[in-house]
Scaffold this motif. Structure first.
Motif, PDB file in Angstrom:
ATOM      1  N   VAL A  32     -17.449 -69.360 -71.038  1.00 51.68           N
ATOM      2  CA  VAL A  32     -18.729 -69.107 -71.710  1.00 51.68           C
ATOM      3  C   VAL A  32     -18.536 -68.943 -73.211  1.00 51.68           C
ATOM      4  CG1 VAL A  32     -20.612 -67.451 -71.950  1.00 51.68           C
ATOM      5  CG2 VAL A  32     -19.881 -68.185 -69.685  1.00 51.68           C
ATOM      6  N   THR A  36     -20.406 -71.495 -75.815  1.00 54.50           N
ATOM      7  CA  THR A  36     -21.668 -70.915 -76.285  1.00 54.50           C
ATOM      8  C   THR A  36     -22.282 -71.725 -77.418  1.00 54.50           C
ATOM      9  OG1 THR A  36     -21.119 -68.663 -75.596  1.00 54.50           O
ATOM     10  CG2 THR A  36     -22.713 -68.899 -77.378  1.00 54.50           C
ATOM     11  N   GLY A  57     -26.315 -63.462 -76.421  1.00 55.16           N
ATOM     12  CA  GLY A  57     -25.632 -63.130 -75.177  1.00 55.16           C
ATOM     13  C   GLY A  57     -24.233 -62.605 -75.410  1.00 55.16           C
ATOM     14  N   THR A  61     -22.876 -58.831 -74.335  1.00 57.42           N
ATOM     15  CA  THR A  61     -21.637 -58.618 -73.596  1.00 57.42           C
ATOM     16  C   THR A  61     -20.695 -57.718 -74.367  1.00 57.42           C
ATOM     17  OG1 THR A  61     -21.851 -60.807 -72.587  1.00 57.42           O
ATOM     18  CG2 THR A  61     -19.677 -59.778 -72.517  1.00 57.42           C
ATOM     19  N   LEU A  99     -27.797 -69.079 -65.256  1.00 56.72           N
ATOM     20  CA  LEU A  99     -28.342 -69.418 -66.571  1.00 56.72           C
ATOM     21  C   LEU A  99     -29.149 -70.716 -66.521  1.00 56.72           C
ATOM     22  CD1 LEU A  99     -25.274 -68.470 -68.794  1.00 56.72           C
ATOM     23  CD2 LEU A  99     -27.547 -67.418 -68.911  1.00 56.72           C
ATOM     24  N   TRP A 109     -33.396 -63.360 -69.983  1.00 48.78           N
ATOM     25  CA  TRP A 109     -32.174 -63.659 -70.738  1.00 48.78           C
ATOM     26  C   TRP A 109     -31.291 -62.415 -70.858  1.00 48.78           C
ATOM     27  CZ3 TRP A 109     -29.369 -67.526 -72.737  1.00 48.78           C
ATOM     28  CH2 TRP A 109     -28.571 -67.315 -73.862  1.00 48.78           C
ATOM     29  N   TRP A 113     -27.511 -61.704 -68.958  1.00 49.35           N
ATOM     30  CA  TRP A 113     -26.332 -61.362 -69.740  1.00 49.35           C
ATOM     31  C   TRP A 113     -25.812 -59.970 -69.423  1.00 49.35           C
ATOM     32  CZ3 TRP A 113     -23.009 -64.303 -72.194  1.00 49.35           C
ATOM     33  CH2 TRP A 113     -23.392 -65.585 -72.532  1.00 49.35           C
ATOM     34  N   THR A 114     -26.677 -59.097 -68.945  1.00 52.38           N
ATOM     35  CA  THR A 114     -26.202 -57.781 -68.493  1.00 52.38           C
ATOM     36  C   THR A 114     -25.317 -57.930 -67.260  1.00 52.38           C
ATOM     37  OG1 THR A 114     -28.173 -56.673 -69.382  1.00 52.38           O
ATOM     38  CG2 THR A 114     -26.899 -55.500 -67.692  1.00 52.38           C
ATOM     39  N   TYR A 116     -23.732 -60.659 -66.493  1.00 51.67           N
ATOM     40  CA  TYR A 116     -22.528 -61.338 -66.968  1.00 51.67           C
ATOM     41  C   TYR A 116     -21.545 -60.327 -67.566  1.00 51.67           C
ATOM     42  CZ  TYR A 116     -19.393 -64.211 -69.717  1.00 51.67           C
ATOM     43  OH  TYR A 116     -18.268 -64.775 -70.252  1.00 51.67           O
ATOM     44  N   SER A 117     -22.071 -59.340 -68.255  1.00 50.78           N
ATOM     45  CA  SER A 117     -21.204 -58.316 -68.851  1.00 50.78           C
ATOM     46  C   SER A 117     -20.432 -57.550 -67.786  1.00 50.78           C
ATOM     47  CB  SER A 117     -22.046 -57.345 -69.686  1.00 50.78           C
ATOM     48  OG  SER A 117     -22.745 -58.022 -70.716  1.00 50.78           O
TER      49      SER A 117
END
Length: 391
Positions: A32, A36, A57, A61, A99, A109, A113-114, A116-117
């Motif tokens: 990612v 990006t 994003g 993260t 995504l 969005w 990303w939360t 993903y973190s």
């Protein structure tokens, strides 16, 4: 449990599968970040978002990783790498694929990303660094270099792959293909081969009731009072702020300088390969020479990159050459901090201590893309300022 009295060759003979698994796993966690810059344009155009929002994003993260890295570092000390990495890789694949479902909602969005973190916290550099450090003694430097080469591999080839997928299938399917292709490979290899020092210690602890790693070292409190550790932490923050900012905006800098999207993506290949070379050469040097001199000289040459990118209308060879130099130097940053942290603190509470380092890595990684944003020349000037401050 670190094994005593083995040569580097003997250690690699026993644990090469672990090295391969950790390298592949880490490569997927870097997909990612490496791609990006290519997704920012299509997403911002489709939804009418600003570049800052489309690039946010990475910063989301970074903030969450900064806050929770110490906690997840404690989990590594308690549970080991395998029990963190496997579910983390699965979650990361699902989140990257999700995504593709973006509908223009800013809250959607932020939510994606939360999640993903959370996956990033379970598969960040702390995990793979701990895997190598917990397994190797004699060949620790080169082992770290090989494991962390996974990120350089991703930085070299992900932009080319992502650019092709976006051009052929659109950005939505590009996310799905990246998640499925790279993710399945990472999960399969790690499930089969990721058996490191923590797992060896777990097996021994089943009969002794001891910790996963029964080795000497500093506690977290002792590490926070150690001057050498604090210097490593400060330099890590500065280096990450500079290098990640350049990685995220590299594609835009190149296209803004007149490169076509295809050429800009291809320009990342030699830089990524130079990063792999940097890790391997630096790993060999770390096993032979004082780490502080190896690290200082390696990272210091990255100033050449920012000097070259500051020049308006620089020739192609100079821009690509600067990226190669930066790829070589920046490719060693996680390797150096992982090696130095283990050298100064030992492995007693390495997960928790390196979790604190990871918070600084995240802070630098989050600030770099934001401070490096803007038009091509201002972005270059900002990054040059970072380089001057570091040097």
């Amino acid at each position: 449990m670190l094994e005593e009295n083995l040569t580097a060759r003997e250690e690699f003979g026993r644990h090469w599968r672990m090295v391969v698994a950790a390298a592949v796993g880490f490569s997927f966690t870097s997909v990612v970040t490496a791609s990006t810059g290519l997704f920012i344009g299509p997403i911002s155009r489709e939804f009418g978002w600003s570049i800052t929002l489309a690039a946010s994003g990475v910063s989301i993260t970074a903030v969450l990783t900064f806050l929770f890295s110490p906690l997840f570092g404690l989990f590594i000390d308690k549970w080991g790498v395998r029990r963190m990495a496997l579910p983390g890789l699965l979650l990361m694949g699902l989140v990257i694929a999700s995504l593709s479902l973006l509908d223009g909602s800013v809250w959607q969005w932020f939510a994606i990303w939360t999640f993903y973190s959370l996956a990033a916290l379970m598969t960040k550099s702390t995990v793979w660094t701990a895997s190598a450090n917990s397994t190797f003694r004699a060949g620790r430097g080169i082992a770290l270099g090989l494991v962390l080469s996974g990120s350089a591999l991703a930085q070299a080839f992900t932009p080319v792959i992502a650019e092709y997928l976006i051009r052929q299938y659109g950005w939505r399917l590009a996310f799905v293909y990246l998640a499925a292709g790279w993710g399945i490979l990472a999960v399969t290899v790690c499930f089969s081969w990721l058996r490191d020092g923590y797992e060896i210690g777990r097996e021994a602890g089943q009969t002794r009731g001891g910790p996963l790693l029964d080795v000497p070292g500093l506690t977290v409190r002792e590490a926070l009072r150690n001057g050498a550790v604090l210097r490593v932490a400060a330099s890590t923050f500065l280096v990450m702020m500079v290098t990640i900012g350049l990685v995220v905006h590299q594609f835009r800098i190149l296209t803004g300088s007149g490169f076509s999207p295809q050429t800009a993506a291809l320009a990342s290949v030699p830089a990524g390969l130079a990063g792999i070379a940097g890790k391997l050469i630096t790993g060999a040097l770390l096993d032979r020479y004082p780490a502080r001199w190896v690290g200082g000289l390696t990272i210091g040459v990255s100033a050449v990159t920012f000097a070259a990118l500051l020049i308006p209308h620089a020739p192609v060879w100079m821009v690509v050459g600067a990226l190669v130099v930066n790829g070589y130097a920046s490719g060693t940053k996680l390797q150096l901090v992982g090696y130095l942290t283990a050298a100064y603190t030992g492995m007693r509470q390495f997960g928790a201590i390196f979790g604190l380092m990871a918070s600084l890595i995240a802070a630098g990684s989050g600030l770099g893309p934001v401070l490096g944003d803007g038009s091509t020349i201002p972005g270059r000037i900002t990054m040059w300022g970072f380089g001057q401050a570091f040097c």
